[in-house]
Design an enzyme around this catalytic site. Structure first.
Site, PDB file in Angstrom:
ATOM      1  N   ASP A  79      27.289  28.287  21.988  1.00 27.27           N
ATOM      2  CA  ASP A  79      27.597  27.036  23.043  1.00 27.27           C
ATOM      3  C   ASP A  79      26.109  26.734  23.603  1.00 27.27           C
ATOM      4  O   ASP A  79      24.912  27.136  23.418  1.00 27.27           O
ATOM      5  CB  ASP A  79      28.456  27.667  23.918  1.00 27.27           C
ATOM      6  CG  ASP A  79      28.980  26.619  25.060  1.00 27.27           C
ATOM      7  OD1 ASP A  79      28.538  25.819  25.282  1.00 27.27           O
ATOM      8  OD2 ASP A  79      29.893  26.586  25.490  1.00 27.27           O
TER       9      ASP A  79
ATOM     10  N   TYR B 241      35.099   9.541  29.648  1.00 27.94           N
ATOM     11  CA  TYR B 241      34.362  10.263  27.814  1.00 27.94           C
ATOM     12  C   TYR B 241      33.091   9.056  27.365  1.00 27.94           C
ATOM     13  O   TYR B 241      32.204   9.390  27.463  1.00 27.94           O
ATOM     14  CB  TYR B 241      35.859   9.866  26.519  1.00 27.94           C
ATOM     15  CG  TYR B 241      34.726   9.975  25.479  1.00 27.94           C
ATOM     16  CD1 TYR B 241      34.237  10.880  24.627  1.00 27.94           C
ATOM     17  CD2 TYR B 241      35.246   9.001  24.774  1.00 27.94           C
ATOM     18  CE1 TYR B 241      33.235  10.704  23.900  1.00 27.94           C
ATOM     19  CE2 TYR B 241      34.474   8.856  23.508  1.00 27.94           C
ATOM     20  CZ  TYR B 241      33.855   9.392  23.075  1.00 27.94           C
ATOM     21  OH  TYR B 241      32.872   9.460  21.609  1.00 27.94           O
TER      22      TYR B 241
ATOM     23  N   LYS C 123      29.385   8.418  27.558  1.00 22.59           N
ATOM     24  CA  LYS C 123      28.056   8.217  26.257  1.00 22.59           C
ATOM     25  C   LYS C 123      27.146   7.310  27.154  1.00 22.59           C
ATOM     26  O   LYS C 123      25.908   7.326  26.596  1.00 22.59           O
ATOM     27  CB  LYS C 123      29.018   7.035  25.741  1.00 22.59           C
ATOM     28  CG  LYS C 123      29.707   8.347  24.473  1.00 22.59           C
ATOM     29  CD  LYS C 123      29.175   9.695  23.611  1.00 22.59           C
ATOM     30  CE  LYS C 123      29.672  10.942  23.387  1.00 22.59           C
ATOM     31  NZ  LYS C 123      29.369  11.482  22.278  1.00 22.59           N
TER      32      LYS C 123
ATOM     33  N   SER D 257      34.602  14.135  22.360  1.00 16.59           N
ATOM     34  CA  SER D 257      34.666  12.822  21.327  1.00 16.59           C
ATOM     35  C   SER D 257      35.624  12.297  21.719  1.00 16.59           C
ATOM     36  O   SER D 257      36.334  11.191  20.946  1.00 16.59           O
ATOM     37  CB  SER D 257      34.698  13.537  19.935  1.00 16.59           C
ATOM     38  OG  SER D 257      35.932  13.864  19.592  1.00 16.59           O
TER      39      SER D 257
ATOM     40  N   HIS E 185      33.527   2.972  23.026  1.00 19.58           N
ATOM     41  CA  HIS E 185      33.890   3.372  24.984  1.00 19.58           C
ATOM     42  C   HIS E 185      32.932   3.156  25.752  1.00 19.58           C
ATOM     43  O   HIS E 185      33.761   3.331  27.141  1.00 19.58           O
ATOM     44  CB  HIS E 185      34.716   4.727  24.443  1.00 19.58           C
ATOM     45  CG  HIS E 185      36.078   4.576  23.359  1.00 19.58           C
ATOM     46  ND1 HIS E 185      37.357   3.384  23.828  1.00 19.58           N
ATOM     47  CD2 HIS E 185      35.571   4.983  22.455  1.00 19.58           C
ATOM     48  CE1 HIS E 185      37.340   3.849  22.412  1.00 19.58           C
ATOM     49  NE2 HIS E 185      36.971   4.769  21.800  1.00 19.58           N
TER      50      HIS E 185
ATOM     51  N   SER F  70      29.029   6.140  22.255  1.00 12.77           N
ATOM     52  CA  SER F  70      30.703   5.562  21.129  1.00 12.77           C
ATOM     53  C   SER F  70      30.774   3.782  21.513  1.00 12.77           C
ATOM     54  O   SER F  70      29.957   3.831  22.550  1.00 12.77           O
ATOM     55  CB  SER F  70      31.310   6.152  22.162  1.00 12.77           C
ATOM     56  OG  SER F  70      33.385   5.519  22.043  1.00 12.77           O
TER      57      SER F  70
HETATM   58  C1  15L Z   1      35.334   7.459  19.440  1.00 10.38           C
HETATM   59  O1  15L Z   1      34.592   7.302  20.124  1.00 10.38           O
HETATM   60  C2  15L Z   1      36.236   8.790  19.698  1.00 10.38           C
HETATM   61  O2  15L Z   1      35.391   9.454  18.968  1.00 10.38           O
HETATM   62  C3  15L Z   1      36.600   8.402  18.116  1.00 10.38           C
HETATM   63  O3  15L Z   1      38.246   9.575  17.872  1.00 10.38           O
HETATM   64  C4  15L Z   1      37.826   7.011  18.561  1.00 10.38           C
HETATM   65  O4  15L Z   1      38.647   7.004  18.415  1.00 10.38           O
HETATM   66  C5  15L Z   1      36.941   5.987  17.668  1.00 10.38           C
HETATM   67  O5  15L Z   1      36.070   6.024  19.523  1.00 10.38           O
HETATM   68  C6  15L Z   1      37.838   4.894  18.259  1.00 10.38           C
HETATM   69  O6  15L Z   1      36.979   4.195  19.162  1.00 10.38           O
HETATM   70  O7  15L Z   1      38.516   4.803  17.089  1.00 10.38           O
END
Ligand code: 15L
Length: 287
Positions: A71, A156, A160, A95, A133, A131
């Protein structure tokens, strides 16, 4: 780098070539994840020596690979991974949206341990998977530049934003370089109308990560992890500096995708983060 056509297996398990002298010695965390598995198969074939980390012993050693477990909140596990390495590709993380405590443990606290490990072991660079997101609350009509303000759609996504800033701090204070890749949807082929904008094909993914390793003097840099999609939400001029020249384009699947039902709920279609924007951040199951 040898690239393959859209119809072939995009990430064949390349036989490990003898490590190319002068190539960075790599560490890869999250080797058991979706992206980790792709990289683990591809990187030894590009002449890199690779040490991979997974949480627990689960998989067999890939050709040309050395494997450690643990870990990454534990500095001893970080030391096992980073000792004698030049560049870390840090794919270990939560993720998707999960309870806040899990996000904090895996995406904030473990990330600090990883950057502290990078300091202890004198790593040159970290490739950090950010990401889309982090900016998921922007409307789909808005084409985003890399310097747009964060608009995370989930805890999430917020983790990031924090990770990109942590990477900046370790560059400013300790001279550890980072390329933060705001990954769109890294899967073998696009499946939904949203993916026509967000898709990162797996050939392009491997090419992008190779450029993140090889490009000289990146300092702290953010790029979009996206293919050459005709409908991309993101403007990726920075990636040219890296030498990233994507070849895949989700548009090749547009007719097929648009002829099917759209699985993304209607109320989420107007925002870039897609169904992530519907997560109720403080629903009891998520606290
Ligand atoms: C992400 O950040 C995720 O890790 C992945 O599972 C997808 O959901 C991707 O974005 C997305 O936006 O398609």
């Amino acid at each position: 780098m040898k690239r393959r056509g859209a119809s072939g297996d995009p990430t064949p398990a390349t036989p490990a070539t003898p490590a190319t002298p002068g190539r960075a010695r790599l560490a890869l965390s999250g080797a058991e994840g979706n992206i980790g598995r792709v990289l683990r198969r591809a990187l030894p074939g590009l002449g890199y020596t690779l040490r991979s980390a997974e949480l627990a012993p689960r998989s067999r050693l890939a050709a040309g690979e050395d494997l450690v477990h643990g870990d990454l909140q534990d500095p001893a596990a970080v030391d096992r991974l980073l000792d004698g390495r030049d560049v870390l590709i840090h794919m270990a993380a939560t993720s998707v949206e999960r309870p806040l405590s899990e996000i904090v443990a895996n995406n904030l606290l473990a990330l600090v341990q990883v950057y502290e490990g990078a300091r202890r072991h004198g790593l040159r660079r970290v490739v950090f998977p950010s990401s889309n997101h982090a900016v998921g609350m922007y409307p789909v009509e808005q084409k985003l530049e890399l310097d747009c303000a964060p608009r995370p759609d989930t805890f999430y996504g917020l983790s990031k934003v924090w990770g990109e800033s942590l990477a900046r701090m370790y560059w400013d204070k300790h001279g550890i370089e980072s390329v933060c890749v705001r990954i769109g949807t890294a899967i073998e082929r696009p499946l939904t109308p949203r993916h026509l904008s967000t898709w990162l094909g797996l050939e392009d993914l491997v090419h992008l990560i190779e450029r993140c390793i090889e490009a000289p003097q990146v300092g702290h840099m953010v790029v979009w992890g996206v293919s050459a999609n005709a409908r991309s939400y993101w403007s990726n001029a920075q990636a040219e500096r890296l030498g990233y020249a994507p070849r895949q384009n989700a548009e090749d699947w547009a007719d097929e995708i648009l002829a099917r039902d759209n699985p993304v709920p209607q109320e989420a279609r107007g925002l870039q983060g897609g169904s992530f924007v519907l997560h109720d951040l403080m629903a009891p199951s998520r606290r």
